[in-house]
Design a protein around this motif. Sequence first.
Motif, PDB file in Angstrom:
ATOM      1  N   ILE A 186      17.054 -11.381  -5.402  1.00  0.00           N
ATOM      2  CA  ILE A 186      16.396 -10.080  -5.322  1.00  0.00           C
ATOM      3  C   ILE A 186      17.455  -9.000  -5.173  1.00  0.00           C
ATOM      4  CG2 ILE A 186      14.228 -10.915  -4.369  1.00  0.00           C
ATOM      5  CD1 ILE A 186      15.164 -10.088  -1.624  1.00  0.00           C
ATOM      6  N   ASP A 187      17.084  -7.828  -5.569  1.00  0.00           N
ATOM      7  CA  ASP A 187      17.981  -6.681  -5.506  1.00  0.00           C
ATOM      8  C   ASP A 187      18.161  -6.267  -4.038  1.00  0.00           C
ATOM      9  OD1 ASP A 187      19.542  -4.682  -6.504  1.00  0.00           O
ATOM     10  OD2 ASP A 187      17.881  -3.385  -7.095  1.00  0.00           O
ATOM     11  N   THR A 188      19.294  -5.687  -3.690  1.00  0.00           N
ATOM     12  CA  THR A 188      19.537  -5.256  -2.301  1.00  0.00           C
ATOM     13  C   THR A 188      18.553  -4.173  -1.873  1.00  0.00           C
ATOM     14  OG1 THR A 188      21.230  -3.711  -3.067  1.00  0.00           O
ATOM     15  CG2 THR A 188      21.973  -5.831  -2.238  1.00  0.00           C
ATOM     16  N   ALA A 206      15.547  -5.898  -0.916  1.00  0.00           N
ATOM     17  CA  ALA A 206      15.735  -6.662   0.313  1.00  0.00           C
ATOM     18  C   ALA A 206      15.714  -5.757   1.542  1.00  0.00           C
ATOM     19  CB  ALA A 206      17.044  -7.426   0.241  1.00  0.00           C
ATOM     20  N   PHE A 207      16.297  -4.586   1.388  1.00  0.00           N
ATOM     21  CA  PHE A 207      16.374  -3.689   2.542  1.00  0.00           C
ATOM     22  C   PHE A 207      15.224  -2.685   2.605  1.00  0.00           C
ATOM     23  CE2 PHE A 207      20.852  -5.044   2.406  1.00  0.00           C
ATOM     24  CZ  PHE A 207      21.017  -5.413   3.729  1.00  0.00           C
ATOM     25  N   ALA A 208      14.278  -2.757   1.754  1.00  0.00           N
ATOM     26  CA  ALA A 208      13.150  -1.812   1.739  1.00  0.00           C
ATOM     27  C   ALA A 208      12.409  -1.787   3.071  1.00  0.00           C
ATOM     28  CB  ALA A 208      12.206  -2.132   0.580  1.00  0.00           C
ATOM     29  N   PRO A 209      12.091  -2.940   3.685  1.00  0.00           N
ATOM     30  CA  PRO A 209      11.411  -2.870   5.000  1.00  0.00           C
ATOM     31  C   PRO A 209      12.283  -2.210   6.079  1.00  0.00           C
ATOM     32  CG  PRO A 209      11.223  -5.084   4.083  1.00  0.00           C
ATOM     33  CD  PRO A 209      12.155  -4.311   3.195  1.00  0.00           C
ATOM     34  N   VAL A 210      13.582  -2.419   6.005  1.00  0.00           N
ATOM     35  CA  VAL A 210      14.492  -1.808   6.973  1.00  0.00           C
ATOM     36  C   VAL A 210      14.500  -0.290   6.801  1.00  0.00           C
ATOM     37  CG1 VAL A 210      16.903  -1.659   7.730  1.00  0.00           C
ATOM     38  CG2 VAL A 210      15.917  -3.877   7.136  1.00  0.00           C
ATOM     39  N   TYR A 211      14.571   0.155   5.537  1.00  0.00           N
ATOM     40  CA  TYR A 211      14.569   1.602   5.274  1.00  0.00           C
ATOM     41  C   TYR A 211      13.241   2.237   5.702  1.00  0.00           C
ATOM     42  CZ  TYR A 211      18.795   0.790   2.507  1.00  0.00           C
ATOM     43  OH  TYR A 211      20.045   0.451   2.096  1.00  0.00           O
ATOM     44  N   LYS A 212      12.145   1.512   5.467  1.00  0.00           N
ATOM     45  CA  LYS A 212      10.838   2.028   5.875  1.00  0.00           C
ATOM     46  C   LYS A 212      10.770   2.139   7.391  1.00  0.00           C
ATOM     47  CE  LYS A 212       5.932   1.239   5.498  1.00  0.00           C
ATOM     48  NZ  LYS A 212       4.850   0.380   5.118  1.00  0.00           N
ATOM     49  N   LEU A 213      11.229   1.112   8.102  1.00  0.00           N
ATOM     50  CA  LEU A 213      11.244   1.141   9.571  1.00  0.00           C
ATOM     51  C   LEU A 213      12.134   2.281  10.071  1.00  0.00           C
ATOM     52  CD1 LEU A 213      10.433  -0.191  12.255  1.00  0.00           C
ATOM     53  CD2 LEU A 213      12.452  -1.652  12.021  1.00  0.00           C
TER      54      LEU A 213
END
Length: 159
Positions: A7-9, A12-19
């Motif tokens: 998967i693209d980074t 992968a980091f979308a939930p972290v950015y949303k949080l």
Amino acid sequence: MGADRQIDTSEAFAPVYKLQSELMIVGGLALLAVLLTAGWLSRSLLGPLRELTAGVTRFATGDRSTKVAVRSRDEIGRLCSAFNGMVDEISEKNVVIETKNREIEGLLLNMLPAPIANRLRGESRASPTASPRSPWPSPTSWASPPCRRRCRRPRSSVY
């Protein structure tokens, strides 16, 4: 076995950015709430203290009718009540002192020889708007050094 899916980074980091963005919004709202509460508390606590300070300053400059509004029942409110009580007591005591001073001055004027009493009465009436000063010597003048000459008083036949 299944194929490993990469998967693209950013995915992968979308939930972290949303949080992270949600935490920034919550933090900003919390900071705003803290600032508004601090402003309200400082105004509600410092306002009565400023009023009391202004009342004390007016009293110190000579306004003996100064009163401070009592807005609460906490320590600041009790302090304002105590200040108002002190002003009332001082005003009452000043009235008693002025009355006693007038009585004493009247007694002294009645005891003095007529020419001196009349002169002193004339001086006390000459300036009704002046500060209430007594025609009598101040206590500091009583401490002057004694006269070296003997004061001669005319002798009268009646003692």
